[in-house]
Design an enzyme around this catalytic site. Sequence first.
Site, PDB file in Angstrom:
ATOM      1  CG  ASP A  51      -1.752   1.027   1.289  1.00  0.00           C
ATOM      2  OD1 ASP A  51      -1.965   1.759   0.033  1.00  0.00           O
ATOM      3  OD2 ASP A  51      -2.502   1.415   2.273  1.00  0.00           O
ATOM      4  CG  PHE A  52       4.383   1.764  -1.608  1.00  0.00           C
ATOM      5  CD1 PHE A  52       4.479   1.058  -0.382  1.00  0.00           C
ATOM      6  CD2 PHE A  52       5.828   1.567  -2.270  1.00  0.00           C
ATOM      7  CE1 PHE A  52       5.330   0.183   0.032  1.00  0.00           C
ATOM      8  CE2 PHE A  52       6.932   0.703  -1.764  1.00  0.00           C
ATOM      9  CZ  PHE A  52       6.747   0.054  -0.506  1.00  0.00           C
ATOM     10  CD  GLU A  53      -2.961   5.193   0.193  1.00  0.00           C
ATOM     11  OE1 GLU A  53      -3.341   6.200   0.014  1.00  0.00           O
ATOM     12  OE2 GLU A  53      -3.624   3.995   0.956  1.00  0.00           O
ATOM     13  NE  ARG A  54      -1.240  11.836   0.017  1.00  0.00           N
ATOM     14  CZ  ARG A  54      -1.609  12.823   0.771  1.00  0.00           C
ATOM     15  NH1 ARG A  54      -0.276  13.443   1.435  1.00  0.00           N
ATOM     16  NH2 ARG A  54      -2.605  13.156   1.287  1.00  0.00           N
TER      17      ARG A  54
END
Length: 287
Positions: free
Chosen positions: A77-80
């Site tokens: 869950d790597f966001e941005r």
Amino acid sequence: HFGSNGDIMNDLNDLVAIETTWKNRVTPLVTITNLTSEGFSSDLAHQVLNNPQARNNLVNNIFYLVSRKGYGGVNIDFERVKAEDRDIFTGFLRQLGERLKPAGYVLTIAVPAKTSEDIPWLKGYDYGGIGAVVNYMFIMAYDWHHAGSEPGPVAPITEVQRTIEFAIKSVPRRKLIIGVPLYGYNWSIPYRSGTVASAISNQNAIKTAMRYQSPIQYSKEYKSPFFQYRDQAGQMHEVWFEDVRSMSEKMVLVRKFGLQAIGAWQLTLGFTPGPWLLKKFFTIRTV
């Protein structure tokens, strides 16, 4: 969580949860995220992904964590993620998958909802490349309206369908899981730029409508319920959330397009009719 050198910071007492999950014939996954005390960090992801030593270290540490604690796989869950890191992010996932697959572990990912490649802040996610290397892709199909936006549907059916139609162009349908929100937002109105709405669970939204004897309306365009009320201080509010009707519409889409499943954020918020709806629309498989 992970650090800039690829070390994983894990102090969770999760063994009972893992054992209980397996006993219920459900596969537990460990989530690895670039979340920091300041929020999701594009810079942290950029730093680790572009440093071969840190990237390799993170891959090895994820494998070690999964195998040591008894998970069945991982959810990334790597966001941005930055646009410039698009290819290196897919490469990281491929490297991680090549490490996990021989040992029988599952690689899944959570990605933001995209309806085209023309959205500047989502260019870091290559649906086709990611879909080719993961087992399952969980699309976070919510927050079209959010705490910092003007009032409106959190997961309008129009945008959810556009997201699905875009995703299936490059990702196998049986890898796709559509995420739905078990929450909504409560805005003060009239809306003023810079104000922040409070999140509210779907169940509490209904209780709030009952408390203030406010009739729940339903948008036929967005297939989403909403209502307004005035609190004790005289402040007007507008609440958008999800109910049986709106959830059913999303489940219909999952079946219509032949996707793998439907998912939710987040389970502890509860949704009383959820189990009934799942059994009505799907055949539930436990492995």
